[in-house]
Design an enzyme around this catalytic site. Structure first.
Site, PDB file in Angstrom:
ATOM      1  N   ASP A  11      77.794   0.026  -7.899  1.00  0.00           N
ATOM      2  CA  ASP A  11      76.441   0.450  -6.916  1.00  0.00           C
ATOM      3  C   ASP A  11      77.656   0.809  -6.070  1.00  0.00           C
ATOM      4  OD1 ASP A  11      74.244   0.329  -5.747  1.00  0.00           O
ATOM      5  OD2 ASP A  11      74.479  -1.230  -4.856  1.00  0.00           O
ATOM      6  N   ARG A  15      75.185   5.330  -0.634  1.00  0.00           N
ATOM      7  CA  ARG A  15      75.573   5.360   1.225  1.00  0.00           C
ATOM      8  C   ARG A  15      77.339   6.057   1.140  1.00  0.00           C
ATOM      9  NH1 ARG A  15      75.905  -1.208  -0.522  1.00  0.00           N
ATOM     10  NH2 ARG A  15      75.162  -0.177  -2.427  1.00  0.00           N
ATOM     11  N   TRP A  16      77.891   5.694   0.177  1.00  0.00           N
ATOM     12  CA  TRP A  16      79.035   6.500   0.449  1.00  0.00           C
ATOM     13  C   TRP A  16      79.006   7.858   0.794  1.00  0.00           C
ATOM     14  CZ3 TRP A  16      81.290  10.368  -1.854  1.00  0.00           C
ATOM     15  CH2 TRP A  16      83.190  10.685  -1.771  1.00  0.00           C
ATOM     16  N   ASN A  59      66.455   2.294 -11.829  1.00  0.00           N
ATOM     17  CA  ASN A  59      66.096   4.014 -11.103  1.00  0.00           C
ATOM     18  C   ASN A  59      65.903   4.618 -11.809  1.00  0.00           C
ATOM     19  OD1 ASN A  59      69.947   2.736 -11.423  1.00  0.00           O
ATOM     20  ND2 ASN A  59      68.828   2.036  -9.716  1.00  0.00           N
ATOM     21  N   ARG A  62      63.514   6.799  -9.369  1.00  0.00           N
ATOM     22  CA  ARG A  62      64.173   7.103  -8.435  1.00  0.00           C
ATOM     23  C   ARG A  62      63.331   8.394  -8.433  1.00  0.00           C
ATOM     24  NH1 ARG A  62      70.218   5.892  -6.811  1.00  0.00           N
ATOM     25  NH2 ARG A  62      69.444   3.169  -7.088  1.00  0.00           N
ATOM     26  N   ARG A 178      74.230  -9.413  -6.264  1.00  0.00           N
ATOM     27  CA  ARG A 178      72.852  -9.285  -6.954  1.00  0.00           C
ATOM     28  C   ARG A 178      72.993  -8.927  -8.003  1.00  0.00           C
ATOM     29  NH1 ARG A 178      70.059  -6.954  -2.793  1.00  0.00           N
ATOM     30  NH2 ARG A 178      70.084  -4.280  -2.839  1.00  0.00           N
ATOM     31  N   SER A 180      70.949  -8.034 -10.393  1.00  0.00           N
ATOM     32  CA  SER A 180      70.082  -6.232 -10.632  1.00  0.00           C
ATOM     33  C   SER A 180      70.060  -5.353 -12.385  1.00  0.00           C
ATOM     34  CB  SER A 180      70.768  -5.000 -10.131  1.00  0.00           C
ATOM     35  OG  SER A 180      70.730  -4.959  -8.695  1.00  0.00           O
TER      36      SER A 180
HETATM   37  C1  IPE Z   1      72.117  -0.974 -10.204  1.00  0.00           C
HETATM   38  O1  IPE Z   1      72.646  -0.881  -8.579  1.00  0.00           O
HETATM   39  C2  IPE Z   1      72.154  -0.114 -10.788  1.00  0.00           C
HETATM   40  C3  IPE Z   1      73.621   0.327 -10.977  1.00  0.00           C
HETATM   41  C4  IPE Z   1      74.367   0.408 -10.596  1.00  0.00           C
HETATM   42  C5  IPE Z   1      73.485   1.360 -12.186  1.00  0.00           C
HETATM   43  P1  IPE Z   1      71.318  -0.287  -8.411  1.00  0.00           P
HETATM   44  O2  IPE Z   1      71.112   0.045  -6.731  1.00  0.00           O
HETATM   45  O3  IPE Z   1      70.212   0.577  -8.663  1.00  0.00           O
HETATM   46  O4  IPE Z   1      70.496  -2.295  -7.137  1.00  0.00           O
HETATM   47  P2  IPE Z   1      69.263  -2.627  -6.410  1.00  0.00           P
HETATM   48  O5  IPE Z   1      68.609  -1.438  -6.540  1.00  0.00           O
HETATM   49  O6  IPE Z   1      70.006  -2.903  -4.988  1.00  0.00           O
HETATM   50  O7  IPE Z   1      69.728  -3.761  -6.661  1.00  0.00           O
HETATM   51  C1  IPE Z   2      74.819   3.747  -7.650  1.00  0.00           C
HETATM   52  O1  IPE Z   2      75.341   3.876  -6.585  1.00  0.00           O
HETATM   53  C2  IPE Z   2      74.206   4.208  -9.049  1.00  0.00           C
HETATM   54  C3  IPE Z   2      72.806   4.659  -9.087  1.00  0.00           C
HETATM   55  C4  IPE Z   2      72.331   3.568  -9.439  1.00  0.00           C
HETATM   56  C5  IPE Z   2      72.839   5.936 -10.275  1.00  0.00           C
HETATM   57  P1  IPE Z   2      73.189   3.685  -5.766  1.00  0.00           P
HETATM   58  O2  IPE Z   2      72.901   5.356  -6.311  1.00  0.00           O
HETATM   59  O3  IPE Z   2      72.371   2.228  -5.759  1.00  0.00           O
HETATM   60  O4  IPE Z   2      73.817   4.043  -4.357  1.00  0.00           O
HETATM   61  P2  IPE Z   2      73.643   2.829  -2.985  1.00  0.00           P
HETATM   62  O5  IPE Z   2      73.317   1.964  -3.429  1.00  0.00           O
HETATM   63  O6  IPE Z   2      72.508   4.338  -2.435  1.00  0.00           O
HETATM   64  O7  IPE Z   2      74.185   3.200  -1.882  1.00  0.00           O
HETATM   65 MG    MG Z   3      72.488   0.902  -5.166  1.00  0.00          MG
END
Ligand code: IPE
Ligand code: IPE
Ligand code: MG
Length: 224
Positions: A11, A15-16, A59, A62, A178, A180
């Protein structure tokens, strides 16, 4: 200590990227490069099973633009890495609901699994379109259809992780603490390690530190 089965919630890609004023897609690209190096490092250190959470069922809601970017990255990943995995003796398995994914990706995943099926050195599980609750419900429905009561072993064999030991260590990067919807059944006695680093910034040395920390844990499994 080296876990036999390592699971990672990768995860923090978005944000990175945001912190660097880059589009989220750049974060996912950097995350994929990190994922390849990190999993290779884990196998070199002696991990036998690496399970990576790449895309959850949640996801999938999204925005289309982000999903298109992620699907393109998966296509690229399988195109460029399947032969590498064969060379490394790593078997690839995909965990998740394939009905939720584009057909061409399902097909390249199937080819990747078939091509790497002989891998003896380790198993790489990519959780794509994966949800723990959906996985459990699917198993329950299979059992109901079969019309019989199951033992823990039999139930485990209906999960995507059939035949694999439970994760010993689960790492989540990106600050959140968490699950997730990841590996809800399998993580009953897994050790958790949380890192504040965003996934693209989580280095192989960070992984080694997580292994060291894992070595200091006392796993009691409810006993004294
Ligand atoms: C968990 O990350 C799923 C993956 C890393 C693939 P999310 O970004 O979807 O989790 P939440 O929404 O912060 O719980
Ligand atoms: C994890 O990074 C990758 C996936 C869930 C596909 P995020 O896309 O959730 O990145 P943040 O949490 O928004 O930074
Ligand atoms: Mg995330």
């Amino acid at each position: 200590m080296i876990p036999r089965h390592l699971a990672v919630i990768m995860d923090g890609n978005g944000r990175w990227a945001k912190k660097r004023l880059l589009p989220r897609s750049a974060g996912h690209y950097a995350g994929m490069k990190r994922m390849i190096s990190l999993s290779e490092h884990a196998f070199e250190r002696g991990v036998e099973y690496v399970t990576l959470y790449a895309l959850s069922t949640e996801n999938l809601s999204r925005p289309k633009e982000e999903l298109d970017c992620l699907f393109d990255l998966f296509r690229k990943y399988f195109r460029e890495n399947t032969e590498r995995l064969v060379g490394q003796g790593i078997r690839l398995r995909i965990a998740g609901d394939r009905d939720l994914l584009p057909n061409d990706i399902v097909e390249i995943m199937r080819e990747g699994e078939a091509r790497t099926a002989g891998g003896k050195r380790g198993t790489l599980v990519l959780a794509i379109g994966y949800g723990g609750r959906q996985e459990l419900l699917r198993a329950v429905n299979l059992a109901v259809t079969a019309g019989k009561q199951l033992t823990e072993e039999e139930f485990s064999s209906l999960l995507y992780t059939a035949g694999m030991p439970a994760p010993d260590l689960l790492i989540r990067t990106g600050k959140e603490k968490r699950l997730s919807n990841f590996l809800l059944w399998q993580c009953a006695y897994t050790e958790f390690y949380f890192s504040d680093k965003m996934f693209p910034a989580f280095t192989n040395a960070d992984l080694d530190r997580a292994f060291e920390n894992f070595g200091e844990r006392e796993r009691r499994y409810g006993k004294v």
